[in-house]
Design an enzyme around this catalytic site. Structure first.
Site, short mmCIF file in Angstrom:
data_model
loop_
_atom_site.label_atom_id
_atom_site.label_comp_id
_atom_site.label_asym_id
_atom_site.label_seq_id
_atom_site.Cartn_x
_atom_site.Cartn_y
_atom_site.Cartn_z
N ASN A 9 0.87 -1.19 0.00
CA ASN A 9 0.00 0.00 0.00
C ASN A 9 0.90 1.23 0.00
OD1 ASN A 9 -1.83 2.03 0.51
ND2 ASN A 9 -2.34 1.36 2.60
N LYS A 11 0.23 4.16 -0.24
CA LYS A 11 -0.46 5.32 0.34
C LYS A 11 -0.26 6.55 -0.55
CE LYS A 11 -0.32 3.33 4.91
NZ LYS A 11 -0.58 3.54 6.31
N HIS A 96 -9.97 1.04 4.65
CA HIS A 96 -8.71 1.25 5.39
C HIS A 96 -8.98 2.21 6.55
CE1 HIS A 96 -4.66 2.52 6.37
NE2 HIS A 96 -4.24 1.42 5.76
N GLU A 98 -7.44 4.64 7.58
CA GLU A 98 -7.23 6.06 7.25
C GLU A 98 -8.42 6.62 6.47
OE1 GLU A 98 -3.32 5.48 5.56
OE2 GLU A 98 -2.55 5.08 7.57
N GLU A 173 -5.74 -5.03 10.67
CA GLU A 173 -4.74 -4.00 10.92
C GLU A 173 -5.05 -3.27 12.23
OE1 GLU A 173 -2.65 -2.56 7.16
OE2 GLU A 173 -4.52 -1.47 7.25
N GLY A 179 1.93 2.52 11.15
CA GLY A 179 2.86 3.64 11.08
C GLY A 179 3.69 3.83 12.33
N SER A 219 2.92 -1.71 10.45
CA SER A 219 4.36 -1.61 10.69
C SER A 219 5.12 -2.90 10.38
CB SER A 219 4.63 -1.15 12.12
OG SER A 219 4.07 0.13 12.31
P1 PGA Z 1 2.29 0.67 7.81
O1 PGA Z 1 0.87 0.79 7.13
O2 PGA Z 1 2.93 -0.60 7.29
O3 PGA Z 1 3.04 1.90 7.38
O4 PGA Z 1 2.08 0.61 9.29
C1 PGA Z 1 0.05 -0.32 6.94
C2 PGA Z 1 -1.28 0.13 6.39
O5 PGA Z 1 -1.79 1.16 6.84
O6 PGA Z 1 -1.84 -0.48 5.48
#
Ligand code: PGA
Length: 260
Positions: A9, A11, A96, A98, A173, A179, A219
């Protein structure tokens, strides 16, 4: 045994130039990394240029949108529907954390997006997860938080028909681990995935629910990936930050190919 699925991803991190460099590097190396299924999710604006630059498809690599809109066409400024993306992508990340947080998406909208994906032949990757740790050191579960995660799963999926369930992937998740510098402990991840599988089995029966693949996200790095991938209940990983670091992401793909 089914191959692990590794989703990158990207992002809103890479520019167009970064995306093309990343894709070129992945293309070259992934040719030799078999035994894993890889899905790349560039920012929507770069999906077409990246796919065009990719040219000759690799059978084990496909592309995903990071989000889709549920209605096919209409006055939805700034959105891109599953219908418009249907010939471009094979997968879409849906719900997601976010998007839920910044886009105000609720389970109902997420469910409509899952349905739109399935309608147009896109495999949805439904994200679920709790905002803070819900299992303590003694194994006690915070029932409120668990209820919310279970709702994200069941309301996100239902009432998908049983024969479509195998096309759905669930990405667990834990939001408190996204993050950060550490992933959740494998024991924690396994406990939650087992509970999520149980929930699905209660509703759809064990055989049908068993067709749904569960990923872990939060992460993931080249250092912690193998400790999570070694469990058969973890069908793969949803990788954010590390997915735009070519060396790290390729290492994660290699580890996944070995942990089949
Ligand atoms: P991250 O994000 O690996 O940076 O923690 C994972 C995600 O939000 O899909």
């Amino acid at each position: 045994m089914t191959r692990k699925l590794i989703v990158g991803n990207w992002k809103m991190y890479p520019t167009l130039a970064d995306s093309l460099v990343l894709a070129a590097s992945f293309k070259k190396s992934l040719e030799d990394i078999n035994g894993v299924e890889v899905v790349l999710a560039p920012p929507t604006a770069w999906l077409v240029p990246v796919i065009e630059a990719w040219r000759h498809p690799l059978p084990h690599v496909s592309f995903a949108a990071q989000n889709v809109w549920s209605d096919d066409q209409g006055a939805y400024t700034g959105e891109t529907s599953a219908y418009l993306l249907k010939n471009i992508i094979d997968y879409a990340i849906v719900g997601h954390s976010e998007r839920r947080r910044y886009g105000g998406e609720d389970n109902d909208l997420v469910h409509q997006k899952v349905q739109a994906c399935l309608k147009w032949g896109i495999k949805p990757i439904l994200c679920v997860g709790e905002p803070k740790k819900m299992i303590d050191a003694e194994g006690r579960i915070d029932s409120y938080l668990w209820q919310k995660v279970a709702e994200q799963l069941l309301e996100g999926i239902a009432p998908v028909k049983a024969d479509q369930l195998s096309k759905v992937t669930v990405a667990y998740e834990p939001i408190w681990e996204i993050g950060t510098t550490t992933a959740a402990e494998p024991e924690y991840i396994l406990q939650v995935i087992a509970k999520l599988k149980e929930k699905l089995a209660e509703k759809y029966g064990a055989a049908t629910a068993g067709m749904v693949r569960f990923l872990y996200g939060g992460s993931v790095t080249a250092d912690n990936a193998s400790g999570i991938l070694r469990y058969s209940d973890v069908g793969g990983l949803l990788v954010g930050g590390a997915s735009v670091k070519a060396k790290d992401f390729l290492q994660i793909c290699r580890l996944a190919a070995k942990s089949v």
